[in-house]
Design an enzyme around this catalytic site. Structure first.
Site, PDB file in Angstrom:
ATOM      1  N   THR A 166       1.566  -8.941  11.531  1.00 47.91           N
ATOM      2  CA  THR A 166       1.684 -10.033  10.507  1.00 47.91           C
ATOM      3  C   THR A 166       1.256 -11.325  11.137  1.00 47.91           C
ATOM      4  O   THR A 166       1.913 -11.651  12.152  1.00 47.91           O
ATOM      5  CB  THR A 166       2.862 -10.174   9.687  1.00 47.91           C
ATOM      6  OG1 THR A 166       2.793 -11.211   8.951  1.00 47.91           O
ATOM      7  CG2 THR A 166       4.169 -10.242  10.820  1.00 47.91           C
ATOM      8  N   ASP A 205       0.873  -1.229   0.149  1.00 46.99           N
ATOM      9  CA  ASP A 205      -0.045  -0.114   0.101  1.00 46.99           C
ATOM     10  C   ASP A 205       0.921   1.299   0.003  1.00 46.99           C
ATOM     11  O   ASP A 205       0.311   2.347  -0.288  1.00 46.99           O
ATOM     12  CB  ASP A 205      -0.878  -0.051   1.162  1.00 46.99           C
ATOM     13  CG  ASP A 205      -0.225  -0.172   2.525  1.00 46.99           C
ATOM     14  OD1 ASP A 205       0.767   0.061   2.686  1.00 46.99           O
ATOM     15  OD2 ASP A 205      -0.864  -0.744   3.320  1.00 46.99           O
ATOM     16  N   HIS A 251       6.443  -7.711  -1.313  1.00 46.98           N
ATOM     17  CA  HIS A 251       5.529  -8.005  -2.075  1.00 46.98           C
ATOM     18  C   HIS A 251       5.021  -7.015  -3.219  1.00 46.98           C
ATOM     19  O   HIS A 251       4.096  -7.123  -3.835  1.00 46.98           O
ATOM     20  CB  HIS A 251       4.109  -8.675  -1.309  1.00 46.98           C
ATOM     21  CG  HIS A 251       4.601  -9.608  -0.502  1.00 46.98           C
ATOM     22  ND1 HIS A 251       3.846  -9.967   0.605  1.00 46.98           N
ATOM     23  CD2 HIS A 251       5.680 -10.667  -0.502  1.00 46.98           C
ATOM     24  CE1 HIS A 251       4.379 -11.278   1.145  1.00 46.98           C
ATOM     25  NE2 HIS A 251       5.522 -11.537   0.667  1.00 46.98           N
TER      26      HIS A 251
HETATM   27  C1  BJW Z   1      -2.982  -6.139  13.727  1.00 51.15           C
HETATM   28  C2  BJW Z   1      -3.948  -5.341  13.815  1.00 51.15           C
HETATM   29  C3  BJW Z   1      -3.582  -4.047  14.083  1.00 51.15           C
HETATM   30  C4  BJW Z   1      -4.783  -6.941  13.081  1.00 51.15           C
HETATM   31  N1  BJW Z   1      -2.230  -3.698  14.795  1.00 51.15           N
HETATM   32  N2  BJW Z   1      -1.624  -6.174  14.283  1.00 51.15           N
HETATM   33  C5  BJW Z   1       7.581 -22.804   2.359  1.00 51.15           C
HETATM   34  C6  BJW Z   1       6.545 -23.629   2.834  1.00 51.15           C
HETATM   35  C7  BJW Z   1       5.141 -23.444   2.578  1.00 51.15           C
HETATM   36  C8  BJW Z   1       4.901 -22.675   1.801  1.00 51.15           C
HETATM   37  C9  BJW Z   1       5.686 -21.879   1.082  1.00 51.15           C
HETATM   38  C10 BJW Z   1       6.963 -21.892   1.303  1.00 51.15           C
HETATM   39  N3  BJW Z   1       7.706 -21.303   0.700  1.00 51.15           N
HETATM   40  C11 BJW Z   1       6.877 -20.638  -0.270  1.00 51.15           C
HETATM   41  C12 BJW Z   1       5.749 -21.052  -0.017  1.00 51.15           C
HETATM   42  C13 BJW Z   1       4.329 -20.670  -0.896  1.00 51.15           C
HETATM   43  C14 BJW Z   1       3.882 -19.475  -0.368  1.00 51.15           C
HETATM   44  C15 BJW Z   1       3.478 -19.421   1.026  1.00 51.15           C
HETATM   45  O1  BJW Z   1       4.001 -18.771   1.861  1.00 51.15           O
HETATM   46  N4  BJW Z   1       2.485 -20.156   1.354  1.00 51.15           N
HETATM   47  C16 BJW Z   1       1.829 -20.146   2.609  1.00 51.15           C
HETATM   48  C17 BJW Z   1       0.452 -19.293   2.772  1.00 51.15           C
HETATM   49  C18 BJW Z   1       1.658 -21.642   3.223  1.00 51.15           C
HETATM   50  N5  BJW Z   1       4.622 -18.367  -0.659  1.00 51.15           N
HETATM   51  C19 BJW Z   1       4.867 -17.846  -1.887  1.00 51.15           C
HETATM   52  O2  BJW Z   1       4.176 -18.363  -2.761  1.00 51.15           O
HETATM   53  C20 BJW Z   1       5.878 -16.754  -2.137  1.00 51.15           C
HETATM   54  N6  BJW Z   1       6.809 -16.945  -3.249  1.00 51.15           N
HETATM   55  C21 BJW Z   1       7.802 -17.733  -3.223  1.00 51.15           C
HETATM   56  O3  BJW Z   1       8.035 -18.207  -1.998  1.00 51.15           O
HETATM   57  O4  BJW Z   1       8.267 -17.948  -4.309  1.00 51.15           O
HETATM   58  C22 BJW Z   1       9.420 -18.979  -4.456  1.00 51.15           C
HETATM   59  C23 BJW Z   1       8.414 -20.249  -4.335  1.00 51.15           C
HETATM   60  C24 BJW Z   1       7.546 -20.597  -5.105  1.00 51.15           C
HETATM   61  C25 BJW Z   1       6.525 -21.788  -5.063  1.00 51.15           C
HETATM   62  C26 BJW Z   1       6.844 -22.601  -4.219  1.00 51.15           C
HETATM   63  C27 BJW Z   1       8.027 -22.718  -3.120  1.00 51.15           C
HETATM   64  C28 BJW Z   1       8.833 -21.487  -3.396  1.00 51.15           C
HETATM   65  C29 BJW Z   1       5.203 -15.433  -2.521  1.00 51.15           C
HETATM   66  C30 BJW Z   1       4.055 -15.037  -1.482  1.00 51.15           C
HETATM   67  C31 BJW Z   1       3.280 -13.830  -2.162  1.00 51.15           C
HETATM   68  C32 BJW Z   1       2.020 -13.264  -0.934  1.00 51.15           C
HETATM   69  N7  BJW Z   1       1.385 -12.587  -1.656  1.00 51.15           N
HETATM   70  C33 BJW Z   1       0.411 -11.788  -0.829  1.00 51.15           C
HETATM   71  C34 BJW Z   1      -0.359 -10.999  -1.759  1.00 51.15           C
HETATM   72  C35 BJW Z   1       0.209  -9.642  -2.316  1.00 51.15           C
HETATM   73  C36 BJW Z   1      -0.558  -8.996  -3.381  1.00 51.15           C
HETATM   74  C37 BJW Z   1      -1.841  -8.273  -2.650  1.00 51.15           C
HETATM   75  O5  BJW Z   1      -1.720  -7.474  -1.746  1.00 51.15           O
HETATM   76  O6  BJW Z   1      -2.914  -8.554  -3.093  1.00 51.15           O
HETATM   77  O7  BJW Z   1       0.789 -10.907   0.277  1.00 51.15           O
HETATM   78  S1  BJW Z   1      -0.759 -12.776  -0.047  1.00 51.15           S
HETATM   79  C38 BJW Z   1      -0.971 -11.829   1.195  1.00 51.15           C
HETATM   80  O8  BJW Z   1      -0.164 -12.454   2.495  1.00 51.15           O
HETATM   81  C39 BJW Z   1      -0.015 -10.807   1.343  1.00 51.15           C
HETATM   82  C40 BJW Z   1       0.516 -10.422   2.408  1.00 51.15           C
HETATM   83  O9  BJW Z   1       1.763  -9.781   2.254  1.00 51.15           O
HETATM   84  C41 BJW Z   1       0.806 -11.569   2.981  1.00 51.15           C
HETATM   85  C42 BJW Z   1       1.111 -11.808   4.463  1.00 51.15           C
HETATM   86  O10 BJW Z   1      -0.035 -11.498   4.968  1.00 51.15           O
HETATM   87  P1  BJW Z   1      -0.145 -10.477   6.444  1.00 51.15           P
HETATM   88  O11 BJW Z   1       0.619  -9.264   6.195  1.00 51.15           O
HETATM   89  O12 BJW Z   1       0.470 -11.332   7.633  1.00 51.15           O
HETATM   90  O13 BJW Z   1      -1.625 -10.570   6.871  1.00 51.15           O
HETATM   91  P2  BJW Z   1      -2.596 -11.452   7.687  1.00 51.15           P
HETATM   92  O14 BJW Z   1      -3.845 -11.072   7.214  1.00 51.15           O
HETATM   93  O15 BJW Z   1      -2.022 -12.829   7.254  1.00 51.15           O
HETATM   94  O16 BJW Z   1      -2.340 -10.872   9.097  1.00 51.15           O
HETATM   95  C43 BJW Z   1      -2.574  -9.905   9.658  1.00 51.15           C
HETATM   96  C44 BJW Z   1      -2.021  -9.613  11.286  1.00 51.15           C
HETATM   97  O17 BJW Z   1      -2.260  -8.464  11.481  1.00 51.15           O
HETATM   98  C45 BJW Z   1      -2.949 -10.565  12.006  1.00 51.15           C
HETATM   99  O18 BJW Z   1      -1.992 -11.431  12.888  1.00 51.15           O
HETATM  100  C46 BJW Z   1      -3.678  -9.760  12.912  1.00 51.15           C
HETATM  101  O19 BJW Z   1      -3.844 -10.235  14.301  1.00 51.15           O
HETATM  102  C47 BJW Z   1      -2.997  -8.605  12.958  1.00 51.15           C
HETATM  103  N8  BJW Z   1      -3.498  -7.232  13.309  1.00 51.15           N
HETATM  104  N9  BJW Z   1      -5.172  -5.672  13.333  1.00 51.15           N
HETATM  105  C48 BJW Z   1      -1.662  -4.746  14.638  1.00 51.15           C
HETATM  106  N10 BJW Z   1      -4.587  -2.901  14.555  1.00 51.15           N
END
Ligand code: BJW
Length: 246
Positions: A193, A105, A120
């Site tokens: 996160t 953002d 990202h």
């Molecule tokens: C508050 C609050 C307040 C609420 N104050 N806090 C190894 C193992 C298993 C899987 C994989 C692995 N390596 C790769 C993978 C696959 C995959 C992955 O990780 N999958 C998992 C889900 C299992 N990763 C990928 O594919 C990545 N690529 C990669 O590794 O390439 C190499 C590769 C490819 C293929 C296979 C293996 C390796 C790329 C990941 C891309 C993520 N993209 C997104 C979308 C971005 C675009 C968009 O915005 O639309 O990124 S998905 C989404 O999740 C977004 C975020 O950046 C990301 C993380 O989410 P985040 O920020 O943690 O949000 P939430 O909602 O999960 O949590 C919010 C938190 O805030 C909560 O805890 C609340 O409690 C808290 N909160 N109010 C403070 N006021």
């Protein structure tokens, strides 16, 4: 809670190299939804396979384009909140601060943070499927097509948001700098996160020398790594921490 806030303030006051690792929670108080929270999270209402993968985009480019345009609208209306502002203030007070964000953002930069690594990508930026990159909305102005086509002469490939979808590699340069900053830091502050998405969620494991602090109203996959865990919203906790710093 006051004791914990003071502990965090003391750790930050002495920090020489601070890394702040943020996720969607830091922007929630700016009105931008998180991904995985029950009911309100984007993935509770939308299918990430359809909206946040290259395969989903190729299957229905208009759906994905329109969804990102809707989210871009939310981001453009949003303002940085006191959490973003406090993190920017830390950069002014401490010798060395790097912000590593999973958010697309741009709110950290708008709040005044200057050293920001966007793991990202950025929702304001676009690239085409042949990889002409760094396109802005202005470069695409006047096109009827949804999604627009690449404006580079002779290209005409579909244009997509320059964000990292599931299954896509992060920018090597950005990731390498994030790993190096994590390895070198003496304090890592993790804010908002869930710690489930790789490779971002592994960065705290690179911070072997660091004291780790977490701010999140809910425990995350990373909470066990934290020496101090502040259970509360970033926009309330971070200004209190700043006020308690020496
Ligand atoms: C508050 C609050 C307040 C609420 N104050 N806090 C190894 C193992 C298993 C899987 C994989 C692995 N390596 C790769 C993978 C696959 C995959 C992955 O990780 N999958 C998992 C889900 C299992 N990763 C990928 O594919 C990545 N690529 C990669 O590794 O390439 C190499 C590769 C490819 C293929 C296979 C293996 C390796 C790329 C990941 C891309 C993520 N993209 C997104 C979308 C971005 C675009 C968009 O915005 O639309 O990124 S998905 C989404 O999740 C977004 C975020 O950046 C990301 C993380 O989410 P985040 O920020 O943690 O949000 P939430 O909602 O999960 O949590 C919010 C938190 O805030 C909560 O805890 C609340 O409690 C808290 N909160 N109010 C403070 N006021």
């Amino acid at each position: 809670m006051q004791d914990l806030i003071q502990q965090v303030a003391d750790i930050l006051t002495d920090a020489q190299r601070l890394v702040v690792l943020t996720g969607a929670g830091i922007s929630k108080e700016s009105g931008i939804p998180t991904f995985r929270e029950a009911q309100q999270g984007l993935w509770a209402r939308h299918d990430p396979q359809r909206l946040a993968t290259l395969q989903g985009f190729l299957a229905n480019p208009k759906l994905v384009w329109d969804w990102y345009q809707f989210r871009l609208g939310l981001v453009e209306q949003a303002q940085p909140n006191p959490g973003h502002t406090a993190i920017a203030e830390l950069e002014r007070r401490l010798p060395h601060v790097a912000v590593i964000t999973q958010n697309v953002d741009g709110l950290h930069a708008r709040a005044g943070s200057r050293q920001v690594l966007e793991l990202h990508g950025n929702i304001h930026r676009f690239k085409c499927l042949r990889n002409h990159s760094n396109l802005s909305m202005a470069d695409l102005a006047g096109q009827e097509a949804t999604p627009p086509l690449c404006p580079h002469p002779g290209c005409q490939a579909l244009v997509r948001p320059d964000v990292v979808w599931f299954g896509e590699n992060l920018s090597y340069s950005v990731l390498n700098r994030a790993v190096a900053a994590s390895e070198a830091c003496d304090v890592m502050l993790i804010v908002g996160t869930s710690g489930v998405v790789q490779p971002a969620a592994s960065l705290p494991y690179n911070a072997r020398r660091a004291r780790i602090i977490e701010i999140n109203p809910e425990e995350s996959e990373l909470t066990d790594l934290a020496q101090v865990y502040l259970a509360g919203p970033a926009g309330e906790m971070l200004p209190q921490v700043l006020a308690a710093m020496r």
